[in-house]
Design a protein around this motif. Structure first.
Motif, short mmCIF file in Angstrom:
data_model
loop_
_atom_site.label_atom_id
_atom_site.label_comp_id
_atom_site.label_asym_id
_atom_site.label_seq_id
_atom_site.Cartn_x
_atom_site.Cartn_y
_atom_site.Cartn_z
N TRP A 9 -10.83 103.54 3.42
CA TRP A 9 -10.73 104.89 2.86
C TRP A 9 -9.28 105.17 2.45
CZ3 TRP A 9 -14.77 107.48 1.25
CH2 TRP A 9 -16.01 107.16 1.81
N ALA A 10 -8.81 104.27 1.58
CA ALA A 10 -7.41 104.27 1.19
C ALA A 10 -6.99 105.61 0.61
CB ALA A 10 -7.18 103.18 0.15
N GLY A 11 -5.79 106.02 0.99
CA GLY A 11 -5.23 107.23 0.43
C GLY A 11 -6.02 108.46 0.84
N THR A 12 -6.16 109.40 -0.08
CA THR A 12 -6.82 110.66 0.20
C THR A 12 -8.26 110.60 -0.26
OG1 THR A 12 -4.76 111.84 -0.14
CG2 THR A 12 -6.77 113.15 -0.25
N VAL A 13 -9.18 110.87 0.61
CA VAL A 13 -10.59 110.96 0.24
C VAL A 13 -11.05 112.38 0.51
CG1 VAL A 13 -12.91 110.13 0.71
CG2 VAL A 13 -10.99 108.55 0.77
N ASP A 48 -13.64 100.45 -1.87
CA ASP A 48 -13.27 99.09 -1.46
C ASP A 48 -13.17 98.17 -2.67
OD1 ASP A 48 -13.25 99.97 1.14
OD2 ASP A 48 -15.18 99.07 1.67
N GLY A 49 -14.10 98.33 -3.62
CA GLY A 49 -14.09 97.47 -4.80
C GLY A 49 -12.86 97.69 -5.67
N ILE A 50 -12.47 98.95 -5.85
CA ILE A 50 -11.25 99.23 -6.63
C ILE A 50 -10.02 98.76 -5.86
CG2 ILE A 50 -9.85 101.04 -7.67
CD1 ILE A 50 -12.48 100.43 -9.14
N ALA A 52 -9.90 96.25 -3.92
CA ALA A 52 -9.84 94.79 -4.04
C ALA A 52 -9.12 94.38 -5.32
CB ALA A 52 -11.25 94.20 -4.01
N LEU A 53 -9.32 95.14 -6.39
CA LEU A 53 -8.61 94.86 -7.64
C LEU A 53 -7.12 95.13 -7.49
CD1 LEU A 53 -11.10 96.41 -10.25
CD2 LEU A 53 -10.94 94.03 -9.48
N ILE A 54 -6.78 96.17 -6.74
CA ILE A 54 -5.37 96.46 -6.48
C ILE A 54 -4.75 95.33 -5.66
CG2 ILE A 54 -3.79 98.04 -5.29
CD1 ILE A 54 -5.77 100.30 -6.03
N ASP A 55 -5.50 94.83 -4.69
CA ASP A 55 -5.01 93.71 -3.87
C ASP A 55 -4.76 92.46 -4.72
OD1 ASP A 55 -5.04 95.15 -1.52
OD2 ASP A 55 -7.05 94.49 -0.94
N ARG A 56 -5.48 92.33 -5.82
CA ARG A 56 -5.30 91.20 -6.74
C ARG A 56 -4.22 91.49 -7.77
NH1 ARG A 56 -11.10 90.41 -9.12
NH2 ARG A 56 -9.90 89.12 -10.58
N ASN A 57 -3.50 92.60 -7.60
CA ASN A 57 -2.41 92.99 -8.50
C ASN A 57 -2.89 93.25 -9.93
OD1 ASN A 57 -0.62 92.74 -6.38
ND2 ASN A 57 -0.02 90.65 -6.92
N MET A 58 -4.13 93.75 -10.07
CA MET A 58 -4.62 94.16 -11.39
C MET A 58 -3.93 95.44 -11.85
SD MET A 58 -7.07 91.96 -12.33
CE MET A 58 -8.36 92.69 -13.31
N MET A 59 -3.54 96.29 -10.91
CA MET A 59 -2.81 97.52 -11.20
C MET A 59 -2.18 97.98 -9.90
SD MET A 59 -6.30 98.05 -10.92
CE MET A 59 -7.51 99.12 -10.12
N PRO A 60 -1.11 98.78 -9.96
CA PRO A 60 -0.48 99.23 -8.72
C PRO A 60 -1.36 100.16 -7.89
CG PRO A 60 1.04 99.40 -10.56
CD PRO A 60 -0.31 99.13 -11.15
N GLY A 61 -2.11 101.04 -8.56
CA GLY A 61 -2.91 102.01 -7.83
C GLY A 61 -3.96 102.64 -8.71
N ARG A 407 -12.44 98.65 -15.88
CA ARG A 407 -13.42 99.68 -16.23
C ARG A 407 -14.84 99.22 -15.96
NH1 ARG A 407 -10.05 102.00 -20.75
NH2 ARG A 407 -10.71 100.28 -22.06
N ALA A 408 -15.13 97.96 -16.30
CA ALA A 408 -16.48 97.44 -16.08
C ALA A 408 -16.83 97.42 -14.60
CB ALA A 408 -16.60 96.03 -16.68
N VAL A 409 -15.89 96.99 -13.77
CA VAL A 409 -16.12 96.98 -12.32
C VAL A 409 -16.34 98.40 -11.81
CG1 VAL A 409 -15.06 96.52 -10.08
CG2 VAL A 409 -14.91 94.81 -11.89
N PHE A 410 -15.51 99.32 -12.29
CA PHE A 410 -15.62 100.71 -11.84
C PHE A 410 -17.01 101.28 -12.14
CE2 PHE A 410 -15.24 105.25 -13.12
CZ PHE A 410 -15.04 105.78 -11.86
N LYS A 411 -17.48 101.09 -13.36
CA LYS A 411 -18.78 101.68 -13.71
C LYS A 411 -19.91 101.03 -12.93
CE LYS A 411 -21.39 103.57 -17.50
NZ LYS A 411 -21.76 103.53 -18.93
N ASN A 412 -19.83 99.72 -12.74
CA ASN A 412 -20.88 99.03 -11.99
C ASN A 412 -20.86 99.38 -10.51
OD1 ASN A 412 -22.04 97.81 -14.21
ND2 ASN A 412 -20.82 95.94 -14.02
N LEU A 413 -19.74 99.85 -10.00
CA LEU A 413 -19.67 100.33 -8.63
C LEU A 413 -20.05 101.80 -8.52
CD1 LEU A 413 -16.28 98.69 -7.54
CD2 LEU A 413 -18.54 98.12 -6.60
N ALA A 414 -19.76 102.57 -9.57
CA ALA A 414 -19.95 104.02 -9.51
C ALA A 414 -21.42 104.42 -9.54
CB ALA A 414 -19.20 104.69 -10.67
#
Length: 424
Positions: A9-13, A48-50, A52-61, A407-414
């Motif tokens: 539950w990274a950051g503020t939820v 968690d899925g987003i 995981a992308l941050i952990d792979r350095n796809m984006m800072p946050g 974006r594709a990962v986000f929509k498929n998770l959302a």
């Protein structure tokens, strides 16, 4: 280089109360996710899925949000605001690039409602320089220069809204019309919207107007139309017609207040290119106010605009557009139009007036419902509105070169977070 990576539950939820009391005038009310038909465990998987992308350095946050029945069911902040920076915050300011387009399209339609602009009127009615346009033939003349011929038909305001104007972009793809844009310096930030539009009018089209969908500077030109019709800057018109009525306090073309500069999200340097261009610096105000991609915003600000559109043009007593106008904007306008080389709405989608529009629930490789309307930005921001499910999903990131897969990962998770479907 190290990156701050929060845990579960990274950051503020944000999980609000079912009473849905607003926390402030400039945010949507909070609601209970379970009561709104979301699965809390699957919302966890989304985060968690987003992450995981941050952990792979796809984006800072990233910041993500799920909205239903006009209430925020879920908000999460993950990663960092900048590389090696402070933790991401809910009030982070993002360059939203082409998510500017729906907002400018809404402003145009507000002028249509007032009778000051007509959708079927030639563009030259408002900017005369567009009266006699030429089209690249794809051939060369005796001197080896690109050959042109007179355009068949004239660009209309509807053409600009649905990207069938024949205009193009210079920062991606190849072709003589795109080369001409780059050589002329169309992207020069020293140009106002109207000045840029008049420069574009001197350049050849890639297609005959009204024949082909091709992503282009069309919405930038719409910004010039707004300036020509109102006699005001595009920023002033958007502020008066959309931002102030909705309470979008952090949305503008630039961040003038130095106290807000620490809230600006940044990309990793290696992912920060948009074609040949660096991401623009919103801290320095320039003459350019790009109607096609110049705004910065926060997730809460953009949620207000998105909810207004889902509500049929109204939010909290402020009516921006009529329901019939929103209906027209989010209908498919592609009948008889050929898809171009870069048909960004994607398979299973048509295009309306500023939006990609889903034609049916099937025949697309991503989740969604018939009637969904959406758009995103070159730095990775995205928003999807599903009127059937009465949901809005928003994603805010800064990662231009990784925008498509994220974006594709986000929509498929959302979409799988919805536990109670409204489909009969």
């Amino acid at each position: 280089m190290t990156y701050w990576k929060p845990g579960l539950w990274a950051g503020t939820v944000v999980l609000g109360l079912s009473l849905a009391l607003p926390l402030a005038a400039d945010t949507l009310p909070k609601g209970d996710p379970d009561a709104l038909g979301f699965d809390p465990a699957r919302l966890q998987k989304l985060d968690d899925g987003i992450m995981a992308l941050i952990d792979r350095n796809m984006m800072p946050g990233a910041v993500v949000m799920a909205i239903r029945d006009g209430q925020i069911a879920h908000t999460a902040t993950m990663g960092t605001l900048t590389p090696d920076g402070a933790p991401m915050t809910e009030d982070a300011i993002f360059r939203i690039y082409s998510m500017t387009k729906p907002i400018v399209s809404a402003a145009i339609m507000s002028l249509v409602e007032e009778g000051r602009i007509a959708l079927n009127a030639p563009l030259s009615t408002y900017i005369p320089e567009f009266k006699d346009m030429v089209v690249m033939t794809g051939k060369t003349d005796a001197e080896g220069k690109p050959e042109t011929r007179p355009a068949k038909g004239r660009i209309t305001i509807q053409d600009l809204l649905r990207h069938t104007s024949g205009l193009t972009y210079g920062f991606f793809g190849v072709g003589p019309a795109r080369d001409a844009y780059n050589e002329a310096g169309v992207a020069n930030p020293e140009l106002t919207g109207l000045e840029q539009a008049k420069l574009i009018a001197t350049l050849p089209l890639e297609h005959d107007p009204g024949t082909t969908w091709e992503y282009s500077r069309s919405t930038d030109v719409l910004g010039g139309v707004i300036e020509a019709v109102t006699g005001q800057s595009l920023g002033a018109v958007l502020k008066a017609r959309i931002f102030d009525p909705l309470g979008m306090e952090d949305t503008d073309f630039y961040v003038d207040d130095p106290a807000k500069h620490a809230r600006i999200a940044e990309a990793f340097p290696e992912t920060a290119k948009i074609g040949p261009f660096d991401m623009f610096d919103p801290r320095q105000r320039m003459p350019s106010e790009s109607g096609g991609g110049g705004l910065v915003s926060t997730i809460n600000d953009y949620a207000l605009f998105a909810q207004m559109m889902l509500n049929g043009g109204e939010l909290n007593g402020s009516r921006i557009l009529s329901p019939k106008t929103v209906q027209l904007m989010t209908a498919n306008h592609m009948q008889g139009i050929m898809p171009g080389k870069y048909y960004l709405p994607g398979p299973g989608y048509g295009f309306g007036l500023g939006y990609g529009v889903r034609l049916e629930t099937g025949n697309a490789p991503i989740f969604g419902s018939a009637g969904e309307f959406y758009w995103g930005g070159a730095a990775g921001t995205a928003y999807f509105t599903d009127p059937v499910e009465d949901v809005i999903f928003l994603l805010m990131i800064q990662a231009p070169t990784n925008s498509t897969p994220v974006r594709a990962v986000f929509k498929n998770l959302a979409y799988p977070t919805i536990s109670e479907s409204r489909v009969d």
